[in-house]
Design a protein around this motif. Structure first.
Motif, mmCIF file in Angstrom:
data_model
loop_
_atom_site.group_PDB
_atom_site.id
_atom_site.type_symbol
_atom_site.label_atom_id
_atom_site.label_comp_id
_atom_site.label_asym_id
_atom_site.label_seq_id
_atom_site.Cartn_x
_atom_site.Cartn_y
_atom_site.Cartn_z
ATOM 1 N N TYR A 193 25.581 -20.311 -19.881
ATOM 2 C CA TYR A 193 25.425 -18.875 -20.190
ATOM 3 C C TYR A 193 26.776 -18.165 -20.328
ATOM 4 C CZ TYR A 193 20.389 -19.030 -19.563
ATOM 5 O OH TYR A 193 19.053 -19.308 -19.723
ATOM 6 N N GLN A 194 27.669 -18.341 -19.319
ATOM 7 C CA GLN A 194 28.951 -17.641 -19.421
ATOM 8 C C GLN A 194 29.892 -18.398 -20.372
ATOM 9 O OE1 GLN A 194 27.156 -17.659 -16.300
ATOM 10 N NE2 GLN A 194 26.646 -15.626 -17.109
ATOM 11 N N PHE A 241 19.606 -11.148 -19.675
ATOM 12 C CA PHE A 241 19.874 -12.381 -20.418
ATOM 13 C C PHE A 241 18.741 -12.669 -21.416
ATOM 14 C CE2 PHE A 241 22.318 -12.861 -16.486
ATOM 15 C CZ PHE A 241 23.565 -13.147 -17.010
ATOM 16 N N GLU A 242 17.513 -12.416 -20.979
ATOM 17 C CA GLU A 242 16.371 -12.664 -21.864
ATOM 18 C C GLU A 242 16.389 -11.727 -23.075
ATOM 19 O OE1 GLU A 242 13.225 -14.282 -18.475
ATOM 20 O OE2 GLU A 242 13.479 -12.129 -18.785
ATOM 21 N N MET A 272 28.848 -14.959 -10.308
ATOM 22 C CA MET A 272 27.959 -16.134 -10.226
ATOM 23 C C MET A 272 28.533 -17.120 -9.210
ATOM 24 S SD MET A 272 25.332 -15.896 -12.251
ATOM 25 C CE MET A 272 24.778 -14.905 -13.662
ATOM 26 N N ARG A 328 18.472 -23.584 -11.126
ATOM 27 C CA ARG A 328 19.800 -23.335 -11.701
ATOM 28 C C ARG A 328 20.938 -23.506 -10.693
ATOM 29 N NH1 ARG A 328 19.065 -21.098 -16.650
ATOM 30 N NH2 ARG A 328 17.241 -19.804 -17.017
ATOM 31 N N PHE A 329 22.096 -23.951 -11.245
ATOM 32 C CA PHE A 329 23.320 -24.104 -10.454
ATOM 33 C C PHE A 329 24.479 -23.986 -11.452
ATOM 34 C CE2 PHE A 329 26.161 -26.810 -7.657
ATOM 35 C CZ PHE A 329 26.159 -25.959 -6.567
ATOM 36 N N ARG A 354 22.215 -10.921 -7.565
ATOM 37 C CA ARG A 354 21.274 -11.255 -8.653
ATOM 38 C C ARG A 354 20.745 -9.976 -9.317
ATOM 39 N NH1 ARG A 354 17.486 -15.492 -9.913
ATOM 40 N NH2 ARG A 354 15.741 -14.625 -11.060
ATOM 41 N N ARG A 367 5.780 -9.757 -19.528
ATOM 42 C CA ARG A 367 6.526 -9.075 -18.461
ATOM 43 C C ARG A 367 7.800 -8.444 -19.020
ATOM 44 N NH1 ARG A 367 10.698 -12.447 -17.601
ATOM 45 N NH2 ARG A 367 10.409 -14.663 -18.041
ATOM 46 N N LYS A 405 11.061 -24.373 -16.145
ATOM 47 C CA LYS A 405 11.664 -24.797 -14.873
ATOM 48 C C LYS A 405 10.823 -24.395 -13.662
ATOM 49 C CE LYS A 405 15.236 -22.376 -15.741
ATOM 50 N NZ LYS A 405 14.708 -21.890 -17.029
ATOM 51 N N ASP A 438 14.737 -9.485 -18.547
ATOM 52 C CA ASP A 438 16.020 -9.141 -17.921
ATOM 53 C C ASP A 438 17.121 -9.153 -18.985
ATOM 54 O OD1 ASP A 438 17.208 -11.755 -18.162
ATOM 55 O OD2 ASP A 438 16.104 -12.430 -16.383
ATOM 56 N N ASP A 474 15.829 -19.726 -20.663
ATOM 57 C CA ASP A 474 14.720 -18.971 -20.071
ATOM 58 C C ASP A 474 13.417 -19.319 -20.783
ATOM 59 O OD1 ASP A 474 16.218 -16.800 -18.285
ATOM 60 O OD2 ASP A 474 17.368 -17.091 -20.133
ATOM 61 N N GLU A 490 19.330 -19.690 -8.117
ATOM 62 C CA GLU A 490 20.597 -19.011 -8.413
ATOM 63 C C GLU A 490 20.450 -18.183 -9.679
ATOM 64 O OE1 GLU A 490 24.193 -21.196 -8.238
ATOM 65 O OE2 GLU A 490 23.927 -21.538 -6.097
ATOM 66 N N PRO A 491 21.154 -17.048 -9.812
ATOM 67 C CA PRO A 491 21.860 -16.456 -8.677
ATOM 68 C C PRO A 491 20.849 -15.999 -7.635
ATOM 69 C CG PRO A 491 21.864 -14.954 -10.558
ATOM 70 C CD PRO A 491 21.271 -16.227 -11.036
ATOM 71 N N ARG A 527 27.258 -18.260 -5.486
ATOM 72 C CA ARG A 527 27.081 -19.716 -5.275
ATOM 73 C C ARG A 527 27.776 -20.178 -4.002
ATOM 74 N NH1 ARG A 527 28.031 -21.468 -10.533
ATOM 75 N NH2 ARG A 527 25.857 -20.816 -10.711
ATOM 76 N N ALA A 567 24.391 -23.831 -15.307
ATOM 77 C CA ALA A 567 23.963 -22.572 -15.942
ATOM 78 C C ALA A 567 25.172 -21.690 -16.263
ATOM 79 C CB ALA A 567 22.985 -21.825 -15.044
HETATM 80 P P1 TYD Z 1 16.024 -17.069 -13.865
HETATM 81 O O1 TYD Z 1 16.087 -17.330 -12.418
HETATM 82 O O2 TYD Z 1 15.973 -18.198 -14.790
HETATM 83 O O3 TYD Z 1 14.911 -16.070 -14.205
HETATM 84 P P2 TYD Z 1 13.369 -16.078 -14.086
HETATM 85 O O4 TYD Z 1 13.114 -15.626 -12.685
HETATM 86 O O5 TYD Z 1 13.075 -15.063 -15.138
HETATM 87 O O6 TYD Z 1 12.927 -17.481 -14.408
HETATM 88 O O7 TYD Z 1 17.134 -16.023 -14.311
HETATM 89 C C1 TYD Z 1 18.415 -16.090 -13.957
HETATM 90 C C2 TYD Z 1 19.236 -15.667 -15.153
HETATM 91 O O8 TYD Z 1 20.602 -15.750 -14.784
HETATM 92 C C3 TYD Z 1 19.027 -16.585 -16.352
HETATM 93 O O9 TYD Z 1 18.836 -15.809 -17.513
HETATM 94 C C4 TYD Z 1 20.347 -17.315 -16.496
HETATM 95 C C5 TYD Z 1 21.333 -16.448 -15.764
HETATM 96 N N1 TYD Z 1 22.398 -17.224 -15.105
HETATM 97 C C6 TYD Z 1 23.671 -17.183 -15.654
HETATM 98 O O10 TYD Z 1 23.911 -16.501 -16.656
HETATM 99 N N2 TYD Z 1 24.665 -17.894 -15.067
HETATM 100 C C7 TYD Z 1 24.459 -18.637 -13.921
HETATM 101 O O11 TYD Z 1 25.398 -19.275 -13.396
HETATM 102 C C8 TYD Z 1 23.133 -18.669 -13.378
HETATM 103 C C9 TYD Z 1 22.853 -19.456 -12.128
HETATM 104 C C10 TYD Z 1 22.128 -17.941 -13.995
#
Ligand code: TYD
Ligand code: ADP
Length: 207
Positions: A104-105, A156-157, A70, A96-97, A53, A151, A19, A154, A15, A42-43, A74, A100
């Motif tokens: 992340y997971q 993950f952030e 996720m 993202r696809f 999402r 801002r 991108k 979320d 993040d 995505e999501p 997809r 990610a």
């Molecule tokens: P993102 O679209 O990057 O957020 P922003 O709009 O703030 O740029 O946020 C999507 C979040 O989802 C990001 O933190 C990563 C997470 N994510 C996963 O954990 N697994 C996944 O498969 C995908 C596609 C996203």
């Protein structure tokens, strides 16, 4: 660029790496060259995916459920948006696809990669992006960029530094395992340098 079939291009990275900024630029670049382009994420990317999402980014969810959701989002996205667009010759640029999910997971949450790989095969064994840009940046630099946006963060952030470090490492492992598809971008360079490099690679690889 010569006329031809649509391409599937994805943008990945932690993040705050840049991108969204460069997706907007590359979409404009392609449209200016007469391409039909859809820009999606995505999501998300479908009505159901956007509802998922909202849950995924804001609710506490068990890691395996998170990975399954996720991939569920997809599958819907592929069936309703990505595959039909590619079939009619449009280009698909996606924020993202599946990389990610590995990052992340797999990296962040520690989920077993073999399980993710079997879900990936089930969801889109027949299709991979033609080209992926991985925006690589130290998490503290990316975090500083996000903080300057001022801002709300979320789920993950809000994860700790260790989580973001593991996500970055997992992304780099993914890139090393698919060097022909994944192009690592030094996201610490200027917007102009990165934009120019991306355009050159898109022209060279996707013409
Ligand atoms: P993102 O679209 O990057 O957020 P922003 O709009 O703030 O740029 O946020 C999507 C979040 O989802 C990001 O933190 C990563 C997470 N994510 C996963 O954990 N697994 C996944 O498969 C995908 C596609 C996203
Ligand atoms: P992401 O979509 O990867 O989360 P963004 O494109 O939203 O990242 O960028 C996060 C912030 O960093 C934005 O405020 C953006 O203007 C800024 N930014 C993006 N790329 C750069 C760069 N190369 N140098 C400096 N700041 C950047």
């Amino acid at each position: 660029m010569s006329a031809g079939k649509g391409k599937f291009i994805t943008f990945e990275g932690i993040d705050g790496a840049g991108k969204s900024t460069h997706i907007a630029t590359v979409v404009e670049f392609l449209r200016a060259r007469g391409r039909a382009v859809i820009s999606t994420r995505e999501p998300g990317g479908t009505p159901l995916g956007e509802k998922l999402r909202e849950l995924l980014l804001h609710e506490a969810i068990y890691p395996e459920t998170e990975a399954l959701l996720m991939f569920a989002a997809r599958r819907e996205h592929l069936a309703r948006v990505i595959e039909p667009a590619l079939a009619r010759g449009a280009w698909v640029v996606c924020d993202r696809f599946s990389d990610a999910t590995y990052a992340y997971q797999g990296g962040g949450r520690g989920m077993d990669r073999a399980r993710l790989s079997s879900l990936e095969r089930w969801t889109h064994g027949h299709l991979q992006p033609d080209l992926t840009f991985l925006f690589d940046l130290p998490p503290n630099v990316a975090g500083g960029r996000i903080a300057r946006q001022g801002r709300a963060l979320d789920k993950f952030e809000r994860e700790d530094a260790g989580f973001h470090r593991r996500v970055r490492e997992a992304y780099l492992e993914r890139a090393a395992s698919a060097p022909d598809r994944i192009c690592v971008v030094d996201a610490g360079r200027s917007l102009e340098e990165i934009g120019k490099m991306i355009e050159e690679i898109v022209v060279a690889r996707c013409s």
